[in-house]
Write an enzyme that holds these catalytic residues in place. Sequence first.
Site, mmCIF file in Angstrom:
data_model
loop_
_atom_site.group_PDB
_atom_site.id
_atom_site.type_symbol
_atom_site.label_atom_id
_atom_site.label_comp_id
_atom_site.label_asym_id
_atom_site.label_seq_id
_atom_site.Cartn_x
_atom_site.Cartn_y
_atom_site.Cartn_z
ATOM 1 N N CYS A 260 0.682 -1.315 0.025
ATOM 2 C CA CYS A 260 0.046 0.045 0.065
ATOM 3 C C CYS A 260 0.792 1.214 -0.068
ATOM 4 C CB CYS A 260 -0.781 -0.020 1.201
ATOM 5 S SG CYS A 260 -1.850 -1.321 1.384
HETATM 6 C C1 UGA Z 1 -0.837 0.805 5.710
HETATM 7 C C2 UGA Z 1 -1.502 1.901 6.731
HETATM 8 O O1 UGA Z 1 -0.778 1.830 7.873
HETATM 9 C C3 UGA Z 1 -3.225 1.638 6.785
HETATM 10 O O2 UGA Z 1 -3.447 2.625 7.698
HETATM 11 C C4 UGA Z 1 -3.724 1.697 5.328
HETATM 12 O O3 UGA Z 1 -4.765 1.468 5.434
HETATM 13 C C5 UGA Z 1 -2.748 0.704 4.359
HETATM 14 O O4 UGA Z 1 -1.428 0.863 4.463
HETATM 15 C C6 UGA Z 1 -3.313 0.658 3.260
HETATM 16 O O5 UGA Z 1 -3.234 1.590 2.541
HETATM 17 O O6 UGA Z 1 -4.301 -0.488 2.922
HETATM 18 P P1 UGA Z 1 0.107 -1.592 5.939
HETATM 19 O O7 UGA Z 1 0.588 -1.506 4.491
HETATM 20 O O8 UGA Z 1 -0.358 -2.916 6.409
HETATM 21 O O9 UGA Z 1 -1.121 -0.356 6.412
HETATM 22 O O10 UGA Z 1 1.594 -1.687 6.703
HETATM 23 P P2 UGA Z 1 1.845 -0.593 8.006
HETATM 24 O O11 UGA Z 1 1.664 -1.322 9.218
HETATM 25 O O12 UGA Z 1 1.505 0.786 8.078
HETATM 26 O O13 UGA Z 1 3.495 -0.533 7.630
HETATM 27 C C7 UGA Z 1 4.184 -0.159 6.096
HETATM 28 C C8 UGA Z 1 5.589 -0.208 6.238
HETATM 29 O O14 UGA Z 1 6.080 0.798 7.032
HETATM 30 C C9 UGA Z 1 6.357 -1.314 6.702
HETATM 31 O O15 UGA Z 1 7.137 -1.630 6.004
HETATM 32 C C10 UGA Z 1 6.779 -0.836 8.073
HETATM 33 O O16 UGA Z 1 7.865 -1.863 8.497
HETATM 34 C C11 UGA Z 1 7.195 0.370 7.820
HETATM 35 N N1 UGA Z 1 7.270 1.284 9.189
HETATM 36 C C12 UGA Z 1 6.207 1.585 9.650
HETATM 37 C C13 UGA Z 1 8.232 1.877 9.255
HETATM 38 O O17 UGA Z 1 9.355 1.690 8.990
HETATM 39 N N2 UGA Z 1 8.347 2.867 10.504
HETATM 40 C C14 UGA Z 1 7.157 2.843 11.236
HETATM 41 O O18 UGA Z 1 7.181 3.474 12.270
HETATM 42 C C15 UGA Z 1 5.999 2.340 10.815
#
Ligand code: UGA
Length: 415
Positions: A260
């Site tokens: 996403c």
């Molecule tokens: C993300 C959003 O968090 C959701 O709110 C949204 O609905 C979704 O995309 C979507 O558009 O469908 P998701 O892709 O499941 O959700 O993953 P996240 O938990 O947000 O993590 C995304 C990436 O960011 C991961 O690679 C994670 O490791 C990274 N991340 C996250 C960081 O590097 N640092 C952080 O502090 C948080």
Amino acid sequence: MRISVIGCGHVGLVVAACLAKLENKVTVVDVDEEKVKWVNTKASPICEPGLKEILSQVNIEATSDYWQIKDSEIIFICVPTPSKEDGSISLEHIIIATEQIASILKEKKGYCVIVVKSTVVPGTAEEVVVPILESSGGEVGHDFGVCMTPEFLREGKGMYDFMNPARIIIGEYDKRSGDVLSSLYRSFNAPILRVNLKTAEMIKYASNAFLTTKVSFINEIGNICKQLGIDTYEVAKGMGLDERIGNRFLNAGIGFAGPCLPKDLKALIARARQIGYEPRILAEVLNLNDRQALKLIDLLKKHISVKGKSIGVLGLSFKPQADDVKDSMAITVIDTLLKEGALVKAYDPQAMPNFGKLFPQIEYVTSEEVLKCDAVLILTEWEDFELLDYKGKIVVDGRKISKAKEARIYEGICW
Ligand code: UGA
């Protein structure tokens, strides 16, 4: 209510299962017969905690025949909008699904609301979906309604996020459309914001773009901290105590990945450029992210020359508790290691089968075997990695695993 959901992907199935749990009569439609079979046997074709349990408790009918949904009061479109080469999104599946809905609207008696839940760039519902639906001969606002409600479901926490939303955004063609959709959410304890269609579409992109900006921002601070000998996590904790900043989504590391965030950021950049605006902040958020994972390899090379060495990789999924490897940082890292002549051995608690389809040429081993390599890279923060014995190893950590600090040589990417 009688609800249909088009698309049995992550979003579609979570939405269908949760709405069925809330005592709606739900039918799902998918062109993939395999997925239809899975759902009809109450199994889940995707890995999402809690989904299988709910599917086994509720009655959802799955079909590939659109005629089965002709009595629906609300039809959700939850089909994928994949990236094209230039970062813009492909509306192919949206168009096909909408054409199918239009064909049943021709025969359908009674008003229903078509709701776009797929992530689409601002203007799509109004300029693409409505005209196709009106090709049925019906008139929007009279014969049927249209809404756009973005999803905010995290992979691995989809069921929780659906049932406990921070907010519900309803983009509505008109009040009547929005009233029908809002009535579906009346039992939810969350603020409902009603806006027009393109504002709802933009809220989704702006939200994900902001999250990516937070990550690239803290990674940039982290890259500076690293050189100054400061632990970025302590800095983020200190910043986060200011309520205006908050402490969430400020974990520095190798960057954001998954199906996403990268896709949505690229799509927003592409849309801005299409209308002649250069989005400088967003473009730099993406650039920084593209470079961040490679920093791990630069740090590794400070301690060991990669060519001909065995390099162990812990973590292949884009985040813990997921088997999804879409746009995972492990792809960039392993690709670079292989090009530089390393022998790669990898372990992930769930994602090895999926990663094996992309990289059949590397070895998939246990975490203990990974730790026997000449050096180890940590790419995903699985809890299990806190239980490993890193003593005597060279470890370069992209995700802040505390236990790894016991290594003989330990480097954190931003700390
Ligand atoms: C993300 C959003 O968090 C959701 O709110 C949204 O609905 C979704 O995309 C979507 O558009 O469908 P998701 O892709 O499941 O959700 O993953 P996240 O938990 O947000 O993590 C995304 C990436 O960011 C991961 O690679 C994670 O490791 C990274 N991340 C996250 C960081 O590097 N640092 C952080 O502090 C948080």
